[in-house]
Write a protein that holds these residues in place. Structure first.
Motif, mmCIF file in Angstrom:
data_model
loop_
_atom_site.group_PDB
_atom_site.id
_atom_site.type_symbol
_atom_site.label_atom_id
_atom_site.label_comp_id
_atom_site.label_asym_id
_atom_site.label_seq_id
_atom_site.Cartn_x
_atom_site.Cartn_y
_atom_site.Cartn_z
ATOM 1 N N UNK A 1 0.820 -1.210 0.000
ATOM 2 C CA UNK A 1 0.000 0.000 0.000
ATOM 3 C C UNK A 1 0.855 1.263 0.000
ATOM 4 N N UNK A 2 1.962 1.229 0.738
ATOM 5 C CA UNK A 2 2.815 2.410 0.837
ATOM 6 C C UNK A 2 3.340 2.867 -0.505
ATOM 7 N N UNK A 3 3.850 1.917 -1.299
ATOM 8 C CA UNK A 3 4.412 2.298 -2.589
ATOM 9 C C UNK A 3 3.322 2.582 -3.618
ATOM 10 N N UNK A 4 2.175 1.894 -3.510
ATOM 11 C CA UNK A 4 1.098 2.204 -4.447
ATOM 12 C C UNK A 4 0.534 3.601 -4.184
ATOM 13 N N UNK A 5 0.258 3.920 -2.918
ATOM 14 C CA UNK A 5 -0.279 5.234 -2.588
ATOM 15 C C UNK A 5 0.731 6.328 -2.911
ATOM 16 N N UNK A 6 2.024 6.035 -2.743
ATOM 17 C CA UNK A 6 3.057 7.004 -3.125
ATOM 18 C C UNK A 6 2.957 7.340 -4.605
ATOM 19 N N UNK A 7 2.736 6.313 -5.422
ATOM 20 C CA UNK A 7 2.623 6.529 -6.870
ATOM 21 C C UNK A 7 1.347 7.285 -7.218
ATOM 22 N N UNK A 8 0.224 6.842 -6.667
ATOM 23 C CA UNK A 8 -1.054 7.477 -7.000
ATOM 24 C C UNK A 8 -1.111 8.912 -6.504
ATOM 25 N N UNK A 9 -0.710 9.140 -5.254
ATOM 26 C CA UNK A 9 -0.735 10.508 -4.720
ATOM 27 C C UNK A 9 0.302 11.375 -5.411
ATOM 28 N N UNK A 10 1.421 10.755 -5.840
ATOM 29 C CA UNK A 10 2.423 11.500 -6.594
ATOM 30 C C UNK A 10 1.864 12.031 -7.897
ATOM 31 N N UNK A 11 1.058 11.217 -8.578
ATOM 32 C CA UNK A 11 0.423 11.651 -9.819
ATOM 33 C C UNK A 11 -0.565 12.788 -9.550
ATOM 34 N N UNK A 12 -1.309 12.687 -8.453
ATOM 35 C CA UNK A 12 -2.323 13.693 -8.143
ATOM 36 C C UNK A 12 -1.685 15.001 -7.689
ATOM 37 N N UNK A 13 -0.700 14.905 -6.771
ATOM 38 C CA UNK A 13 -0.134 16.104 -6.151
ATOM 39 C C UNK A 13 0.872 16.814 -7.055
ATOM 40 N N UNK A 14 1.723 16.047 -7.758
ATOM 41 C CA UNK A 14 2.846 16.652 -8.465
ATOM 42 C C UNK A 14 2.619 16.870 -9.962
#
Length: 384
Positions: A211-224
């Motif tokens: 979950x940590x690495x998946x959420x990092x990727x998904x939130x990275x797409x949304x935030x950055x």
């Protein structure tokens, strides 16, 4: 399906919409925060990182509150915390105040998200993965429309803080609706090994990595992504917000379509397939630069079903203290997201946002590797 179950599913949809408004729009405000408070990319990354850290701390607390006092008290606390954070935003005059605002806002969001993610799996209904995907589909619909709307409204000169003030009205409505519904009870202790038995399970920590690495990727797409398009290609913020919203729209469409496939195919295989395609699309899109911009929002079609389906898969793999496991997993996920957002900010400062964005497909690769270990049964729950 009984009327109570149907009502709670619709209520979960509503709560997810409220969560989406405050959680997904941070990326729209990044250029305005940077300009107004003279902050570096590393400091912007710290906002996302500490917000994720507050999630990590708040999720186990949410699990405890839900077990001890019930969902109604948990959701009431979530709304009160978020309203208080927005009241504090009115007096924010420096970067540190903005940082504190997002930490408190994320704390309230974590309490709300725990309730959303655990109510539906407990209901006596067929195929909870189908309804979980539709619940998270609400996130994509509201987040994408909010991102586009805010991107254009902010161009008119309206202060970005005002957008948060408006959400207080909906949070008060959430408090009213919450007080009129009957929620399922959470089993307080499902394990014969005691309250700490779950913490001795290696599968718990593997799921935290997944979950940590998946959420990092998904939130990275949304935030950055808005900042990436604006900084790397000098695309106007309003236009960039539409491109970023395309990712969220794709997620919503993907969940509508993918939820049907989940009724027919193995859940783990579906997650593996869609993650592999998402890795290829994001990597190639970043590699192509301006020519690959379209691939980034379209990758949301394959990000889509992963998070809600992985949530449901926890109950397949961890049989003892399942609800508490959800709290630990979704909570400590924040520790990985914290580090990854710091890295993105640091690498962006040193080498540019174009290079930093490659941490997103890297995170998906790590997630896919550990998910495969679970799917193959190499790492599993140990029964005494």
């Amino acid at each position: 399906m009984k009327e109570r179950e149907r009502r709670l599913i619709y209520l979960s949809f509503f709560f997810m919409c409220l969560f989406a408004v405050t959680d997904s729009t941070r990326g729209v405000f990044i250029p305005f925060i940077k300009a107004g408070y003279q902050v570096t990319d590393t400091q912007l990354g710290l906002i996302s990182s500490l917000s994720s850290l507050s999630f990590m701390v708040s999720m186990p607390i949410a699990a405890f509150v839900a077990e001890r006092f019930g969902y109604r008290s948990l959701l009431r606390g979530a709304f009160i915390v978020q309203i208080a954070s927005i009241v504090l935003l009115k007096f924010a005059s420096s970067y540190l105040f903005i940082l504190f605002f997002y930490i408190v806002l994320s704390t309230g969001g974590a309490l709300m998200l725990y309730a959303i993610n655990t109510i539906i799996p407990q209901l006596p209904i067929k195929n909870p993965a189908y309804y979980m995907n539709w619940t998270h589909c609400m996130y994509g619909i509201v987040a994408s429309s909010s991102t586009v709307l805010l991107g254009w409204v902010l161009q008119t000169g309206i202060e970005w803080k005002f957008m948060y003030y408006v959400t207080v009205v909906f949070m008060v409505l959430g408090l009213v609706v919450n007080s009129r519904n009957e929620y399922p009870q959470i089993p307080k202790n499902e394990s014969k090994g005691g309250n700490h038995a779950l913490l001795k399970q290696p599968i718990l920590y593997v799921y935290i990595i997944i979950f940590g690495f998946f959420v990092s990727a998904e939130s990275g797409m949304i935030v950055w992504s808005i900042y990436y398009l604006h900084q790397a290609f000098q695309i106007d913020t309003g236009v960039a917000s539409i491109a970023a919203a395309g990712f969220l729209i794709s997620i919503s469409i993907g969940r509508m379509i993918g939820s049907r496939f989940l009724e027919r195919y193995n859940h783990f295989r579906m997650i593996q397939f869609t993650q592999f395609i998402a890795i290829l699309m994001v990597f190639v899109g970043l590699l192509l630069g301006r020519k690959g911009i379209l691939l980034l929002p379209l990758s949301g079609l394959f990000f889509s079903i992963n998070y809600p389906t992985m949530l449901v898969s926890i109950s397949y793999v961890i049989k003892n203290q399942t609800q508490r496991a959800v709290g630990y997993i979704t909570g400590f996920t924040g520790s990985i997201v914290f580090v990854m957002h710091i890295f993105i900010g640091k690498i962006s400062d040193q080498f540019g946002i174009r290079v930093a964005m490659f941490l997103i497909p890297f995170s998906l690769v790590i997630c896919l590797i550990f998910l495969t270990l679970v799917q193959k049964g190499i790492i599993h729950e140990k029964i005494d």
